[in-house]
Design a protein around this motif. Structure first.
Motif, PDB file in Angstrom:
ATOM      1  N   ILE A  35       0.836  -1.207   0.000  1.00 50.50           N
ATOM      2  CA  ILE A  35       0.000   0.000   0.000  1.00 50.50           C
ATOM      3  C   ILE A  35       0.867   1.252   0.000  1.00 50.50           C
ATOM      4  CG2 ILE A  35      -1.666   1.326   1.341  1.00 50.50           C
ATOM      5  CD1 ILE A  35      -2.858  -1.342   2.269  1.00 50.50           C
ATOM      6  N   GLY A  36       1.943   1.234   0.795  1.00 51.17           N
ATOM      7  CA  GLY A  36       2.844   2.380   0.819  1.00 51.17           C
ATOM      8  C   GLY A  36       3.489   2.639  -0.532  1.00 51.17           C
ATOM      9  N   VAL A  37       3.883   1.567  -1.213  1.00 53.56           N
ATOM     10  CA  VAL A  37       4.469   1.718  -2.551  1.00 53.56           C
ATOM     11  C   VAL A  37       3.455   2.295  -3.529  1.00 53.56           C
ATOM     12  CG1 VAL A  37       5.432   0.460  -4.507  1.00 53.56           C
ATOM     13  CG2 VAL A  37       6.182  -0.086  -2.181  1.00 53.56           C
ATOM     14  N   LEU A  38       2.204   1.815  -3.465  1.00 56.12           N
ATOM     15  CA  LEU A  38       1.166   2.320  -4.360  1.00 56.12           C
ATOM     16  C   LEU A  38       0.894   3.802  -4.113  1.00 56.12           C
ATOM     17  CD1 LEU A  38      -1.387  -0.648  -4.364  1.00 56.12           C
ATOM     18  CD2 LEU A  38       0.180   0.035  -6.198  1.00 56.12           C
ATOM     19  N   ILE A  39       0.865   4.194  -2.851  1.00 50.81           N
ATOM     20  CA  ILE A  39       0.644   5.608  -2.534  1.00 50.81           C
ATOM     21  C   ILE A  39       1.797   6.454  -3.055  1.00 50.81           C
ATOM     22  CG2 ILE A  39       0.455   7.270  -0.652  1.00 50.81           C
ATOM     23  CD1 ILE A  39      -1.031   5.137   0.944  1.00 50.81           C
ATOM     24  N   ALA A  40       3.030   5.970  -2.880  1.00 52.04           N
ATOM     25  CA  ALA A  40       4.194   6.709  -3.368  1.00 52.04           C
ATOM     26  C   ALA A  40       4.151   6.839  -4.882  1.00 52.04           C
ATOM     27  CB  ALA A  40       5.481   6.013  -2.923  1.00 52.04           C
ATOM     28  N   VAL A  41       3.777   5.765  -5.583  1.00 46.43           N
ATOM     29  CA  VAL A  41       3.685   5.829  -7.044  1.00 46.43           C
ATOM     30  C   VAL A  41       2.610   6.816  -7.472  1.00 46.43           C
ATOM     31  CG1 VAL A  41       3.092   4.507  -9.105  1.00 46.43           C
ATOM     32  CG2 VAL A  41       4.600   3.516  -7.375  1.00 46.43           C
ATOM     33  N   PHE A  42       1.478   6.795  -6.769  1.00 48.37           N
ATOM     34  CA  PHE A  42       0.389   7.718  -7.099  1.00 48.37           C
ATOM     35  C   PHE A  42       0.828   9.170  -6.921  1.00 48.37           C
ATOM     36  CE2 PHE A  42      -3.238  10.286  -5.684  1.00 48.37           C
ATOM     37  CZ  PHE A  42      -4.087  10.138  -6.775  1.00 48.37           C
ATOM     38  N   LEU A  43       1.594   9.453  -5.860  1.00 50.95           N
ATOM     39  CA  LEU A  43       2.035  10.822  -5.607  1.00 50.95           C
ATOM     40  C   LEU A  43       3.136  11.255  -6.566  1.00 50.95           C
ATOM     41  CD1 LEU A  43       2.111  10.807  -1.691  1.00 50.95           C
ATOM     42  CD2 LEU A  43       0.382  11.837  -3.178  1.00 50.95           C
ATOM     43  N   LEU A  44       3.991  10.310  -6.977  1.00 52.95           N
ATOM     44  CA  LEU A  44       5.112  10.655  -7.846  1.00 52.95           C
ATOM     45  C   LEU A  44       4.774  10.588  -9.322  1.00 52.95           C
ATOM     46  CD1 LEU A  44       8.024   8.808  -6.001  1.00 52.95           C
ATOM     47  CD2 LEU A  44       7.483  11.247  -5.943  1.00 52.95           C
ATOM     48  N   ALA A  45       3.641   9.990  -9.671  1.00 49.71           N
ATOM     49  CA  ALA A  45       3.274   9.846 -11.081  1.00 49.71           C
ATOM     50  C   ALA A  45       3.193  11.184 -11.816  1.00 49.71           C
ATOM     51  CB  ALA A  45       1.953   9.085 -11.207  1.00 49.71           C
TER      52      ALA A  45
ATOM     53  N   LEU B 286       4.911  13.866 -11.290  1.00 43.75           N
ATOM     54  CA  LEU B 286       6.284  14.330 -11.522  1.00 43.75           C
ATOM     55  C   LEU B 286       6.939  13.538 -12.650  1.00 43.75           C
ATOM     56  CD1 LEU B 286       7.524  14.731  -7.839  1.00 43.75           C
ATOM     57  CD2 LEU B 286       6.324  16.379  -9.275  1.00 43.75           C
ATOM     58  N   ILE B 287       6.684  12.242 -12.658  1.00 39.80           N
ATOM     59  CA  ILE B 287       7.261  11.407 -13.704  1.00 39.80           C
ATOM     60  C   ILE B 287       6.728  11.807 -15.078  1.00 39.80           C
ATOM     61  CG2 ILE B 287       7.449   9.030 -14.542  1.00 39.80           C
ATOM     62  CD1 ILE B 287       7.262   8.101 -11.640  1.00 39.80           C
TER      63      ILE B 287
ATOM     64  N   PRO C  86       9.859  14.706 -18.000  1.00 39.19           N
ATOM     65  CA  PRO C  86      10.349  14.452 -19.366  1.00 39.19           C
ATOM     66  C   PRO C  86       9.860  15.486 -20.373  1.00 39.19           C
ATOM     67  CG  PRO C  86       9.558  12.427 -18.361  1.00 39.19           C
ATOM     68  CD  PRO C  86       9.129  13.535 -17.472  1.00 39.19           C
ATOM     69  N   LEU C  87       8.659  16.039 -20.157  1.00 36.99           N
ATOM     70  CA  LEU C  87       8.123  17.022 -21.095  1.00 36.99           C
ATOM     71  C   LEU C  87       8.923  18.309 -21.097  1.00 36.99           C
ATOM     72  CD1 LEU C  87       4.298  16.575 -20.469  1.00 36.99           C
ATOM     73  CD2 LEU C  87       5.680  15.638 -22.319  1.00 36.99           C
ATOM     74  N   ALA C  88       9.672  18.567 -20.017  1.00 34.75           N
ATOM     75  CA  ALA C  88      10.490  19.777 -19.977  1.00 34.75           C
ATOM     76  C   ALA C  88      11.661  19.703 -20.949  1.00 34.75           C
ATOM     77  CB  ALA C  88      11.015  19.999 -18.560  1.00 34.75           C
ATOM     78  N   PHE C  89      12.012  18.482 -21.400  1.00 30.37           N
ATOM     79  CA  PHE C  89      13.154  18.300 -22.297  1.00 30.37           C
ATOM     80  C   PHE C  89      12.727  17.922 -23.715  1.00 30.37           C
ATOM     81  CE2 PHE C  89      14.464  17.318 -17.980  1.00 30.37           C
ATOM     82  CZ  PHE C  89      15.598  18.087 -17.835  1.00 30.37           C
ATOM     83  N   THR C  90      11.446  18.071 -24.017  1.00 35.61           N
ATOM     84  CA  THR C  90      10.971  17.683 -25.333  1.00 35.61           C
ATOM     85  C   THR C  90      11.424  18.682 -26.393  1.00 35.61           C
ATOM     86  OG1 THR C  90       8.997  17.150 -26.615  1.00 35.61           O
ATOM     87  CG2 THR C  90       8.812  18.943 -25.057  1.00 35.61           C
ATOM     88  N   SER C  91      11.542  18.203 -27.598  1.00 39.93           N
ATOM     89  CA  SER C  91      11.867  19.080 -28.721  1.00 39.93           C
ATOM     90  C   SER C  91      10.626  19.521 -29.477  1.00 39.93           C
ATOM     91  CB  SER C  91      12.812  18.364 -29.689  1.00 39.93           C
ATOM     92  OG  SER C  91      12.227  17.158 -30.169  1.00 39.93           O
ATOM     93  N   SER C  92       9.463  19.004 -29.060  1.00 39.40           N
ATOM     94  CA  SER C  92       8.209  19.379 -29.697  1.00 39.40           C
ATOM     95  C   SER C  92       7.778  20.779 -29.252  1.00 39.40           C
ATOM     96  CB  SER C  92       7.117  18.361 -29.341  1.00 39.40           C
ATOM     97  OG  SER C  92       5.863  18.789 -29.821  1.00 39.40           O
ATOM     98  N   LYS C  93       6.955  21.425 -30.043  1.00 42.04           N
ATOM     99  CA  LYS C  93       6.450  22.751 -29.719  1.00 42.04           C
ATOM    100  C   LYS C  93       5.181  22.689 -28.871  1.00 42.04           C
ATOM    101  CE  LYS C  93       8.311  25.067 -33.826  1.00 42.04           C
ATOM    102  NZ  LYS C  93       7.990  25.908 -35.003  1.00 42.04           N
ATOM    103  N   TYR C  94       4.698  21.491 -28.610  1.00 42.20           N
ATOM    104  CA  TYR C  94       3.467  21.327 -27.854  1.00 42.20           C
ATOM    105  C   TYR C  94       3.683  20.271 -26.770  1.00 42.20           C
ATOM    106  CZ  TYR C  94       1.703  23.609 -32.055  1.00 42.20           C
ATOM    107  OH  TYR C  94       1.526  24.474 -33.096  1.00 42.20           O
ATOM    108  N   LEU C  95       2.819  20.325 -25.763  1.00 42.08           N
ATOM    109  CA  LEU C  95       2.868  19.341 -24.687  1.00 42.08           C
ATOM    110  C   LEU C  95       2.285  18.027 -25.183  1.00 42.08           C
ATOM    111  CD1 LEU C  95       1.841  21.411 -21.530  1.00 42.08           C
ATOM    112  CD2 LEU C  95       4.038  20.306 -21.953  1.00 42.08           C
ATOM    113  N   VAL C  96       3.160  17.116 -25.512  1.00 44.19           N
ATOM    114  CA  VAL C  96       2.750  15.808 -26.016  1.00 44.19           C
ATOM    115  C   VAL C  96       3.426  14.741 -25.166  1.00 44.19           C
ATOM    116  CG1 VAL C  96       2.708  14.254 -27.982  1.00 44.19           C
ATOM    117  CG2 VAL C  96       2.496  16.716 -28.351  1.00 44.19           C
ATOM    118  N   PHE C  97       2.630  13.834 -24.636  1.00 40.40           N
ATOM    119  CA  PHE C  97       3.173  12.741 -23.836  1.00 40.40           C
ATOM    120  C   PHE C  97       3.015  11.429 -24.593  1.00 40.40           C
ATOM    121  CE2 PHE C  97       3.151   9.455 -20.605  1.00 40.40           C
ATOM    122  CZ  PHE C  97       4.216   9.842 -19.810  1.00 40.40           C
TER     123      PHE C  97
END
Length: 269
Positions: A18-28, A30-31, A35-46
């Protein structure tokens, strides 16, 4: 804690999962954002496309982004100083109160549980009627109100570890209360004061609710700039600005941990 672990051997794995799931939910989030901060695209695309530093360069060189960062920094520094002074003074005062301490402590902690939207609306309506509008000064006072309880709690925790007999001994030697505070108590809780001020700055720098209501359109702070940019063009510069805020928050938390872990000079001696 060890007794609890021994009493619940079968459920230990569930608690861990449960603790791992909560941590993943909170960090998702950020994850997803980083990566979008380093994209070469002109738009927010994931997911992010390519790799580029151009959006960090945009945030750090564009006058609009620079102005919002500077506004946030000025407001956060001023609000943190106000919160540090008032929160530390309140903690020192509550330590000397003999009756009604719980009531006073509850009043001082009220901004922590008060909905920020209520505080924002109250400040907006009050200053709109008094001076005809809002400003960064109003925002600074509002954010200092939110941050003061953090400093109060942090310094109060530091004072709880200080032996009150030290103050009584100083008073018996002829020291008055200003000297006792300045020469005895403040040096012993100096780390707590610094930690509280850093936490106050971190909270004020990326505070969004008060800023959205109280910032003039020509003086946007960084959270307001991120919000308006997201609603207008959804540029990856938003992710770059968010990444900078995340790095700042992590750095400040690391500094707080470092300050708290260092031995006090008075304790070492």
């Amino acid at each position: 804690m060890d007794a609890l672990r021994d009493a619940l051997p079968r459920t230990r794995g569930w608690f861990t999962a449960i603790g791992v799931l909560i941590a993943v939910f909170l960090l998702a989030p950020l994850i997803a954002v980083l990566p979008l901060a380093f994209t070469s695209s002109k738009y927010l695309v994931f997911p992010a496309v390519g790799f580029s530093w151009q959006w960090f360069d945009t945030v750090l060189t564009d006058p609009a982004w620079q102005g919002s960062i500077m506004n946030s920094a000025r407001v956060a520094v001023t609000a943190a100083v106000i919160a540090m002074v008032t929160g530390t003074s309140a903690a020192l005062a509550v330590r000397r109160i003999s009756g009604g301490r719980r009531i006073v402590r509850t009043v001082l902690l009220a901004p922590m549980v008060m909905p920020q939207l209520v505080l924002a609306l109250g400040l907006y309506l009050t200053y709109k009627n008094l001076v005809g509008g809002t400003s960064l000064t109003v925002l600074t006072l509002g954010q200092a109100t939110l941050a003061m309880p953090l400093v109060f709690v942090t310094v109060s925790a530091g004072l709880a570890a200080v032996d009150p007999n030290l103050s009584r001994a100083a008073q018996s030697l002829g020291y008055r209360w200003p000297s006792v505070v300045w020469r005895i108590e403040l040096p012993l809780v100096g780390r707590s004061v610094i930690s509280g001020a850093i936490l106050a700055f971190a909270v004020c720098f990326d505070e969004a609710v008060l800023a959205f209501f109280l910032v003039p359109p020509s003086q946007q702070t960084l959270p307001v700039k991120i919000w308006t940019s997201a609603s207008e063009n959804a540029s990856p510069a938003i992710a770059a600005a968010s990444a900078l805020v995340i790095c700042l928050a992590v750095t400040l938390l690391a500094v707080v941990a470092l300050v708290g872990s260092r031995p006090n000079k008075q304790e070492a001696s």
